[in-house]
Design a protein around this motif. Structure first.
Motif, PDB file in Angstrom:
ATOM      1  N   VAL A  48      -3.447   2.081   7.420  1.00 52.03           N
ATOM      2  CA  VAL A  48      -2.173   1.374   7.274  1.00 52.03           C
ATOM      3  C   VAL A  48      -1.812   1.345   5.793  1.00 52.03           C
ATOM      4  N   LEU A  49      -0.560   1.693   5.502  1.00 50.97           N
ATOM      5  CA  LEU A  49       0.004   1.597   4.162  1.00 50.97           C
ATOM      6  C   LEU A  49       1.149   0.598   4.245  1.00 50.97           C
ATOM      7  N   VAL A  50       1.124  -0.414   3.396  1.00 48.22           N
ATOM      8  CA  VAL A  50       2.113  -1.486   3.508  1.00 48.22           C
ATOM      9  C   VAL A  50       2.629  -1.890   2.132  1.00 48.22           C
ATOM     10  N   SER A  51       3.899  -2.258   2.102  1.00 52.14           N
ATOM     11  CA  SER A  51       4.540  -2.780   0.902  1.00 52.14           C
ATOM     12  C   SER A  51       3.927  -4.129   0.530  1.00 52.14           C
ATOM     13  N   PRO A  52       3.927  -4.464  -0.760  1.00 50.52           N
ATOM     14  CA  PRO A  52       3.435  -5.786  -1.169  1.00 50.52           C
ATOM     15  C   PRO A  52       4.428  -6.919  -0.897  1.00 50.52           C
ATOM     16  N   TYR A  53       5.666  -6.616  -0.514  1.00 48.62           N
ATOM     17  CA  TYR A  53       6.661  -7.653  -0.275  1.00 48.62           C
ATOM     18  C   TYR A  53       6.259  -8.492   0.941  1.00 48.62           C
ATOM     19  N   ILE A  54       6.574  -9.780   0.889  1.00 44.87           N
ATOM     20  CA  ILE A  54       6.137 -10.727   1.916  1.00 44.87           C
ATOM     21  C   ILE A  54       6.584 -10.321   3.313  1.00 44.87           C
ATOM     22  N   ARG A  55       7.831  -9.913   3.471  1.00 43.43           N
ATOM     23  CA  ARG A  55       8.315  -9.592   4.814  1.00 43.43           C
ATOM     24  C   ARG A  55       7.570  -8.403   5.425  1.00 43.43           C
ATOM     25  N   ALA A  56       7.142  -7.454   4.613  1.00 41.46           N
ATOM     26  CA  ALA A  56       6.358  -6.322   5.119  1.00 41.46           C
ATOM     27  C   ALA A  56       4.947  -6.788   5.481  1.00 41.46           C
ATOM     28  N   GLN A  57       4.367  -7.639   4.665  1.00 38.46           N
ATOM     29  CA  GLN A  57       3.033  -8.177   4.954  1.00 38.46           C
ATOM     30  C   GLN A  57       3.055  -8.991   6.256  1.00 38.46           C
ATOM     31  N   GLN A  58       4.103  -9.802   6.431  1.00 31.82           N
ATOM     32  CA  GLN A  58       4.232 -10.599   7.653  1.00 31.82           C
ATOM     33  C   GLN A  58       4.465  -9.704   8.867  1.00 31.82           C
ATOM     34  N   ALA A  71     -11.754  -1.629  13.718  1.00 28.06           N
ATOM     35  CA  ALA A  71     -12.432  -2.233  12.572  1.00 28.06           C
ATOM     36  C   ALA A  71     -12.516  -1.253  11.403  1.00 28.06           C
ATOM     37  N   THR A  72     -12.471   0.023  11.712  1.00 22.88           N
ATOM     38  CA  THR A  72     -12.574   1.029  10.662  1.00 22.88           C
ATOM     39  C   THR A  72     -11.241   1.311   9.976  1.00 22.88           C
ATOM     40  N   SER A  73     -10.163   0.703  10.443  1.00 17.41           N
ATOM     41  CA  SER A  73      -8.850   0.926   9.819  1.00 17.41           C
ATOM     42  C   SER A  73      -8.810   0.302   8.436  1.00 17.41           C
ATOM     43  N   ASP A  74      -8.365   1.087   7.479  1.00 18.23           N
ATOM     44  CA  ASP A  74      -8.174   0.580   6.130  1.00 18.23           C
ATOM     45  C   ASP A  74      -6.709   0.217   5.944  1.00 18.23           C
ATOM     46  N   ILE A  75      -6.466  -0.830   5.161  1.00 15.36           N
ATOM     47  CA  ILE A  75      -5.106  -1.257   4.857  1.00 15.36           C
ATOM     48  C   ILE A  75      -4.923  -1.171   3.352  1.00 15.36           C
ATOM     49  N   ASP A  76      -3.951  -0.351   2.943  1.00 14.07           N
ATOM     50  CA  ASP A  76      -3.661  -0.168   1.525  1.00 14.07           C
ATOM     51  C   ASP A  76      -2.303  -0.780   1.219  1.00 14.07           C
ATOM     52  N   VAL A  77      -2.257  -1.693   0.255  1.00 12.50           N
ATOM     53  CA  VAL A  77      -1.001  -2.274  -0.212  1.00 12.50           C
ATOM     54  C   VAL A  77      -0.555  -1.432  -1.401  1.00 12.50           C
ATOM     55  N   LEU A  78       0.610  -0.790  -1.263  1.00 15.22           N
ATOM     56  CA  LEU A  78       1.070   0.153  -2.285  1.00 15.22           C
ATOM     57  C   LEU A  78       2.410  -0.268  -2.872  1.00 15.22           C
ATOM     58  N   SER A  79       2.460  -0.375  -4.187  1.00 14.78           N
ATOM     59  CA  SER A  79       3.717  -0.731  -4.853  1.00 14.78           C
ATOM     60  C   SER A  79       4.772   0.358  -4.659  1.00 14.78           C
ATOM     61  N   GLU A  80       4.345   1.580  -4.324  1.00 16.05           N
ATOM     62  CA  GLU A  80       5.292   2.673  -4.074  1.00 16.05           C
ATOM     63  C   GLU A  80       6.116   2.441  -2.807  1.00 16.05           C
ATOM     64  N   LEU A  81       5.724   1.480  -1.974  1.00 17.16           N
ATOM     65  CA  LEU A  81       6.406   1.251  -0.700  1.00 17.16           C
ATOM     66  C   LEU A  81       7.459   0.150  -0.748  1.00 17.16           C
ATOM     67  N   THR A  82       7.875  -0.238  -1.940  1.00 16.30           N
ATOM     68  CA  THR A  82       8.958  -1.207  -2.079  1.00 16.30           C
ATOM     69  C   THR A  82      10.289  -0.483  -1.859  1.00 16.30           C
TER      70      THR A  82
END
Length: 159
Positions: A48-58, A71-82
Motif C-alpha cells: 500500500v502506498l498512501v498520501s500523508p494527508y489525513i483524509r487519505a490516511q483515514q 500481515a505481510t503487506s507493507d504500507i508506505d506513506v509517500l510525500s509524492e502522493l499529495t
C-alpha cells in the motif's frame, strides 16, 4: 503488476489546512462500500502506498476494516502522493516494487494526481476523473514500464 489507484473518500472543507481535512461520514461509507466491492474483484494486495494527508490516511483505515490486508503487506506513506505530487516519481517507485516481485499495489491519493498516474502509466489514455473513493485498476508490463487501464469504478455504482 496490478495497481489499484484510489482517490480518498469525501472530505470536509473545514480544516486548518488542506492536509488536515477529515473524511465525512459519507466519505467513510463510500470507502467501505468500495472496499467490500473490491473484495469480489481482487484477491490480495501486497503493498500500500498512501498520501500523508489525513483524509487519505483515514480512507486507508476504513478500507482496511473492510478489506483485510495480509500481515505481510507493507504500507508506505509517500510525500509524492499529495495532490501536487509528481506522477513520474510514483511510477519509478512502482517499477522498482515490481522488480522486487510485488504483484499488487493499492495507492490512496488525491486529484489531480490519481488521474495523471493513470494517464502516464497508460499511453493514449487521457487523465480520467475520479469521484471520491473511486478506484482504477491498471495492469503494468514491468518490462516496458507501461500499463493498461483495465477498469475504473465509482463508489456510487457499487452495491
Amino acid at each position: 503488476m496490478q495497481v489499484l489507484i484510489m482517490r480518498h473518500g469525501e472530505a470536509s472543507f473545514h480544516a486548518e489546512s488542506d492536509a488536515a481535512r477529515n473524511l465525512t461520514n459519507r466519505g467513510r461509507e463510500q470507502t467501505a462500500q468500495m472496499a467490500v466491492w473490491l473484495r469480489t474483484k481482487v484477491s490480495r494486495i501486497d503493498r500500500v502506498l498512501v498520501s500523508p494527508y489525513i483524509r487519505a490516511q483515514q480512507t486507508l483505515d476504513v478500507f482496511k476494516a473492510e478489506f483485510p490486508l495480509p500481515a505481510t503487506s507493507d504500507i508506505d506513506v509517500l510525500s509524492e502522493l499529495t495532490p501536487g505530487g509528481d506522477p513520474e516519481q510514483t511510477i519509478e517507485y512502482l517499477i522498482a516494487l515490481a522488480e522486487d516481485g510485488v504483484d499488487s499495489v493499492l495507492i490512496v491519493s488525491h486529484l489531480p494526481l490519481v488521474g495523471y498516474l493513470v494517464a502516464d502509466l497508460c499511453p493514449g489514455v487521457y487523465p480520467p476523473m475520479f469521484s471520491t473513493s473511486a478506484v482504477a485498476c491498471v495492469s503494468i508490463d514491468t518490462g516496458e514500464g507501461r500499463g493498461k487501464l483495465e477498469w475504473q469504478q465509482t463508489a456510487g455504482s457499487v452495491s
